[in-house]
Design a protein around this motif. Structure first.
Motif, short mmCIF file in Angstrom:
data_model
loop_
_atom_site.label_atom_id
_atom_site.label_comp_id
_atom_site.label_asym_id
_atom_site.label_seq_id
_atom_site.Cartn_x
_atom_site.Cartn_y
_atom_site.Cartn_z
N THR A 140 -5.32 -5.46 -4.08
CA THR A 140 -5.69 -6.04 -2.80
C THR A 140 -5.18 -7.46 -2.75
O THR A 140 -4.81 -8.04 -3.77
CB THR A 140 -7.21 -5.99 -2.59
OG1 THR A 140 -7.85 -6.67 -3.68
CG2 THR A 140 -7.69 -4.56 -2.54
N ASP A 141 -5.17 -8.02 -1.57
CA ASP A 141 -4.46 -9.29 -1.38
C ASP A 141 -5.40 -10.45 -1.13
O ASP A 141 -6.27 -10.36 -0.26
CB ASP A 141 -3.49 -9.16 -0.20
CG ASP A 141 -2.43 -10.24 -0.22
OD1 ASP A 141 -1.56 -10.19 -1.09
OD2 ASP A 141 -2.51 -11.14 0.63
N ALA A 145 -6.65 -11.60 3.45
CA ALA A 145 -8.00 -11.05 3.59
C ALA A 145 -9.04 -12.12 3.93
O ALA A 145 -10.20 -11.99 3.59
CB ALA A 145 -8.40 -10.32 2.31
N LEU A 179 -15.04 -8.62 -2.49
CA LEU A 179 -13.66 -8.53 -2.03
C LEU A 179 -12.84 -9.74 -2.46
O LEU A 179 -11.66 -9.62 -2.80
CB LEU A 179 -13.64 -8.37 -0.51
CG LEU A 179 -14.15 -7.03 0.02
CD1 LEU A 179 -14.38 -7.09 1.53
CD2 LEU A 179 -13.16 -5.91 -0.31
N ALA A 183 -9.77 -9.50 -5.21
CA ALA A 183 -8.41 -9.94 -4.86
C ALA A 183 -7.92 -11.04 -5.80
O ALA A 183 -6.73 -11.12 -6.11
CB ALA A 183 -8.40 -10.46 -3.42
N ARG A 348 -7.92 4.50 -1.06
CA ARG A 348 -8.71 3.32 -1.35
C ARG A 348 -10.18 3.47 -0.91
O ARG A 348 -11.10 3.19 -1.70
CB ARG A 348 -8.08 2.08 -0.70
CG ARG A 348 -9.01 0.88 -0.54
CD ARG A 348 -9.41 0.26 -1.86
NE ARG A 348 -10.47 -0.73 -1.66
CZ ARG A 348 -10.67 -1.78 -2.44
NH1 ARG A 348 -9.90 -1.97 -3.48
NH2 ARG A 348 -11.63 -2.64 -2.19
N GLY A 381 -9.84 -3.07 1.58
CA GLY A 381 -8.92 -3.45 0.51
C GLY A 381 -7.57 -3.78 1.12
O GLY A 381 -6.66 -2.93 1.18
N ARG A 383 -3.93 -4.83 1.94
CA ARG A 383 -2.63 -4.92 1.25
C ARG A 383 -1.84 -6.05 1.89
O ARG A 383 -1.93 -6.29 3.10
CB ARG A 383 -1.85 -3.60 1.38
CG ARG A 383 -2.07 -2.64 0.25
CD ARG A 383 -3.52 -2.26 0.11
NE ARG A 383 -3.82 -1.70 -1.21
CZ ARG A 383 -5.03 -1.43 -1.64
NH1 ARG A 383 -6.06 -1.67 -0.88
NH2 ARG A 383 -5.22 -0.94 -2.84
N SER A 417 -1.82 -2.19 7.15
CA SER A 417 -3.06 -2.81 6.68
C SER A 417 -3.42 -4.01 7.53
O SER A 417 -4.59 -4.20 7.90
CB SER A 417 -2.92 -3.20 5.21
OG SER A 417 -4.10 -3.81 4.73
N HIS A 421 -6.92 -3.39 9.39
CA HIS A 421 -8.00 -4.24 8.91
C HIS A 421 -8.20 -5.45 9.81
O HIS A 421 -9.33 -5.96 9.93
CB HIS A 421 -7.71 -4.67 7.47
CG HIS A 421 -7.72 -3.54 6.50
ND1 HIS A 421 -6.67 -3.27 5.64
CD2 HIS A 421 -8.64 -2.58 6.25
CE1 HIS A 421 -6.97 -2.21 4.91
NE2 HIS A 421 -8.15 -1.78 5.26
#
Length: 443
Positions: A140-141, A145, A179, A183, A348, A381, A383, A417, A421
């Motif tokens: 995950t990034d 995020a 989260l 990440a 995911r 999650g 990307r 994503s 998201h």
């Protein structure tokens, strides 16, 4: 005419958007990354865009280094922002990080496996290339995020903020904490699998080499990176907050550039000794934060890192959007779309929820999640830029089969994503925050 004017235009546009976008998108279900990709696509359709090649295969090293720098800046930012302490000598402290360990030890390996199987079975990739695709897309990034991560660090001057900010529930709730910490850590922990894929692609990797891979790439480099980061963070934190010399006690002078010095030093030192630099930066940031947790200097350092991260992120996303209209997705086919959507919508969420739900920690305790919170952590999650870095790193070190298809598929996954998201994060987190606030009031 060269591409110089276009470069200046993109840089200026990035800076302008870095200032304006957070305010414009603050209360709507539209994230800055979504807007940036769209703006980049529009810029890419301008005639001037023809002056610059945006094919990543022509700029492997540049793509790798720009995305690398963006990720390490973000890792420093999230490390400074995390409020929850991790005392390595306290089992109770480790337990409060329970969701994070589950996401790292269970979710990420299963995600790599799931994507690799799809890459081999559905996309017809060679097993080594399929493993590389899984390792590239699994982390995950920490960059894209922000909508589902913790905010700026709480410090002694917190009372100077507005009442609305002080009562905001997003500072250190278990969803955002999980989260954010995931990440921060999995961008380094995915590296062993990237190296394994590269070793397999290079050939000559036998069962006898498995011990070497586990001992060095899995254990050795992780320990080295973490140890270097902790050591540098301890030294710089002690100097900044507790130095006997007034001139060296930077916290008293309010010089926030120490954060940049710390991330560059930690990353460079870890890489020089063979450790994972991403882990070193995150560990360094957390150790600096622990040196004097409530000092207002923490917010000053975080502010500098956050601004630089925002600028770099906007630049990367603008170029990514431009590249999409200049041929980046030319090699995308139904196989790549299937892999991307399966990862984001199925793999995911399912493996994330399973890892959090089995033998779950009591939801009333710190580090515990209820069913709705588990689904939120499993779903969000994100990307992002880390995946672009890992692919750039891989193709810069080995000749990887199906490279154009990999670039198109990874780019499409990142865009999917960002859109999915980005649209769902604001309303979903607002609903969870409202429910948590209502529960707290009743309690």
């Amino acid at each position: 005419m060269t591409g110089g004017p276009l470069v200046y235009f993109v840089l200026g546009l990035s800076l302008l958007l870095a200032i304006v976008l957070p305010q414009l998108t603050q209360r709507i279900a539209l994230s800055p990354p979504m807007v940036l990709v769209a703006v980049g696509m529009a810029v890419g359709m301008l005639p001037a865009a023809d002056m610059v090649s945006l094919d990543p295969t022509d700029h492997r090293d540049l793509v790798t280094h720009v995305t690398e720098f963006t990720v390490i800046i973000s890792l420093m930012g999230v490390g400074l922002a995390i409020e929850r302490t991790l005392d390595l000598r306290s089992w109770r402290s480790w337990r409060t990080w329970s969701p994070v360990w589950r996401l790292l030890a269970v979710t990420m390996p299963l995600t790599i496996l799931g994507v690799a199987v799809l890459g081999w079975w559905v996309a017809g990739l060679a097993p080594a290339v399929a493993l590389l695709l899984g390792a590239v897309l699994a982390p995950t990034d920490p960059v894209l995020a922000s909508d589902v991560q913790v905010g700026e660090p709480l410090t002694e001057d917190v009372d100077e903020r507005s009442e609305e900010e002080r009562e905001s529930p997003d500072e250190d709730d278990d969803i955002r904490f999980s989260l954010t910490a995931e990440a921060g850590l999995n961008d380094g922990l995915a590296f062993p699998f990237v190296h394994l894929a590269l070793l397999l692609i290079a050939g000559g990797f036998t069962l006898a080499d498995v011990g070497t891979w586990i001992g060095w790439y899995v254990v050795g480099k992780i320990v080295l990176g973490t140890a270097v980061g902790i050591a540098i963070g301890w030294l710089l934190g002690r100097q900044a907050f507790h130095s006997r010399s007034d001139n060296l006690r930077l916290a008293d002078h309010g010089e926030p550039l120490l954060a940049l010095a710390a991330l560059l030093t930690a990353y460079g030192a870890a890489e020089l000794v063979g450790g994972y630099g991403f882990l070193a930066v995150f560990a360094c940031a957390m150790r600096v934060r622990a040196s004097e947790r409530g000092h207002s200097y923490q917010r000053a350092m975080h502010g500098v890192v956050e601004r630089l991260e925002r600028l770099m992120t906007l630049l990367v996303l603008l170029v990514l959007g431009m590249a999409m209209t200049r041929g980046l997705l030319d090699h995308l086919d139904w196989r790549g779309i299937a892999v991307a959507l399966a990862l984001v919508l199925v793999i995911r969420p399912l493996v994330g929820y399973a890892s959090l739900a089995v033998l779950a920690r009591d939801e009333d305790r710190e580090g515990g999640l209820d069913r709705g919170e588990m689904w939120a952590v499993a779903f969000f999650g994100v990307r992002g830029i880390g995946s672009l870095y890992y692919l750039g790193y891989a193709v810069s070190h080995e000749q990887v089969p199906d490279e154009p298809w990999l670039w198109s598929t990874v780019a499409f996954t990142v865009i999917a994503s960002v859109l999915l998201h980005g649209v769902t994060a604001t309303p979903a987190m607002a609903r969870l925050d409202a429910r948590r606030g209502k529960t707290s009031a009743q309690g």
